[in-house]
Design a protein around this motif. Sequence first.
Motif, PDB file in Angstrom:
ATOM      1  N   ARG A   1      66.189 -53.845   9.473  1.00  0.00           N
ATOM      2  CA  ARG A   1      65.744 -54.107   8.103  1.00  0.00           C
ATOM      3  C   ARG A   1      65.853 -55.611   7.869  1.00  0.00           C
ATOM      4  NH1 ARG A   1      70.286 -50.324   5.752  1.00  0.00           N
ATOM      5  NH2 ARG A   1      71.285 -51.579   7.373  1.00  0.00           N
TER       6      ARG A   1
ATOM      7  N   CYS B   1      56.247 -56.033  11.128  1.00  0.00           N
ATOM      8  CA  CYS B   1      55.676 -54.695  11.050  1.00  0.00           C
ATOM      9  C   CYS B   1      55.130 -54.258  12.406  1.00  0.00           C
ATOM     10  CB  CYS B   1      54.542 -54.670  10.021  1.00  0.00           C
ATOM     11  SG  CYS B   1      54.934 -53.697   8.580  1.00  0.00           S
TER      12      CYS B   1
ATOM     13  N   SER C   1      61.402 -53.226   9.703  1.00  0.00           N
ATOM     14  CA  SER C   1      61.179 -52.822   8.314  1.00  0.00           C
ATOM     15  C   SER C   1      61.355 -54.044   7.417  1.00  0.00           C
ATOM     16  CB  SER C   1      62.166 -51.718   7.911  1.00  0.00           C
ATOM     17  OG  SER C   1      61.993 -50.564   8.721  1.00  0.00           O
TER      18      SER C   1
ATOM     19  N   ASP D   1      54.425 -50.162   4.230  1.00  0.00           N
ATOM     20  CA  ASP D   1      55.098 -50.611   5.450  1.00  0.00           C
ATOM     21  C   ASP D   1      55.851 -51.914   5.224  1.00  0.00           C
ATOM     22  OD1 ASP D   1      54.208 -48.518   7.255  1.00  0.00           O
ATOM     23  OD2 ASP D   1      52.211 -49.385   7.052  1.00  0.00           O
TER      24      ASP D   1
END
Length: 419
Positions: free
Chosen positions: A200, A218, A223, A312
């Motif tokens: 993340r 992406c 993420s 996304d």
Amino acid sequence: MDYLRELEGKRLHDRNPNDTMMMKSCKYICVPGPIIVGAGPSGLAAAASLKEKGLPSIVLERSHCIASLWQLKTYDRLRLHLPKKFCELPLMPFPEEFPTYPTKQQFIQYLEDYARKFKISPIFNQSVVSAEYDKVLEFWRVRTVGLKREETEYVCRWLIVATGENAEAVVPNIDGMEEFGGPIMHTSMYKNGGVFRGKRVLIVGCGNSGMEVCLDLCNHNASPTLAVRDTVHVLPREMLGKSTFGLSMWLLKWLPIRLVDGLLLIVSSLLLGDTARYGLNRPQIGPLELKNLSGKTPVLDVGTLAKIKTGDIKVSPGVQRLTRHTAEFVNGNSEKFDAIILATGYKSNVPSWLKEKEMFSVTDGLPKRPFPNGWKGERGLYAVGFTKRGLLGASIDAKRIANDIEMCWKQESKHCSSI
């Protein structure tokens, strides 16, 4: 060479008598033509424009290669944001086989071929620590430090500042950065999203670099979340079968800037939709007018917006503070992250070494007079690469500088021959 001996005597007189080691290690070089500080595209353009007129120059570069920003501090997927015809340096077009938007590697190849064609050989690993006009000698004194801390002082009649708008990374001081615990890097250190697979990642800053890094993350199955503090114009890279930039330049020949802005926003709305729905609010001023007033470049979308629409890529407001692997946003929400990438841009470093207060602003290191009048200062001082108009602006200024120095050169040669 009398003025050089006078300079050396003055330097020795001004030195601290205990600083004998520094005196021995410092050498002095008289340069018959201009000194160009910076071997990026702007410095190369200036050197080639001078060479074409038969004028010698010396290019000083703090790194070990030309175009160090492009070679060492850009991400792998980078391409020119504008069509190649708007990014050519003087006297040499891009190869015909190059695509409309050359890759990073192709642009670097173009610059290396450019330097070879015009026989430009920068002096590498020379960090300019000061440049000052000597009113007594009426010459510029440019002092550099090499890899082994050896000092060199160059003496020249003309000084061309070509370090550009992007000399140093801007790293904001976000409250709690020391507490975050995960990696925090500027985009100048980012290469690709491979190391962030499954992570993340918070991207701070929504310019072209921030948007492209989000898309790259992406594509590597990370993420990403884009933190957007300011308003931003997002435009399609192409519209109506033409590049957005090229279309804008053509329309500006016939229409006022506000009308062109209006047309761009109408077409953008039809092609991209209402970007405010996704957290990307537009400024009240149109994209071209805003660029002229502040230098803020609109984002040319290369696929990031589609990923935002599908979820996304998340969009959040600006960061308030950081805690352990957590970002708290200005709207009160918070979220966990493994890493942070700062897409917060670059700045000029001119005030740190140029001892001159008239031409350049000490606040932002840019010429005080806006384009097209910021290229020339007083006493043989010039600037190239500070137009906020990319490579096209740098090429325009490089040619102006070469013409001006050629005129001065001829006048001084004529004066000397008549004595």
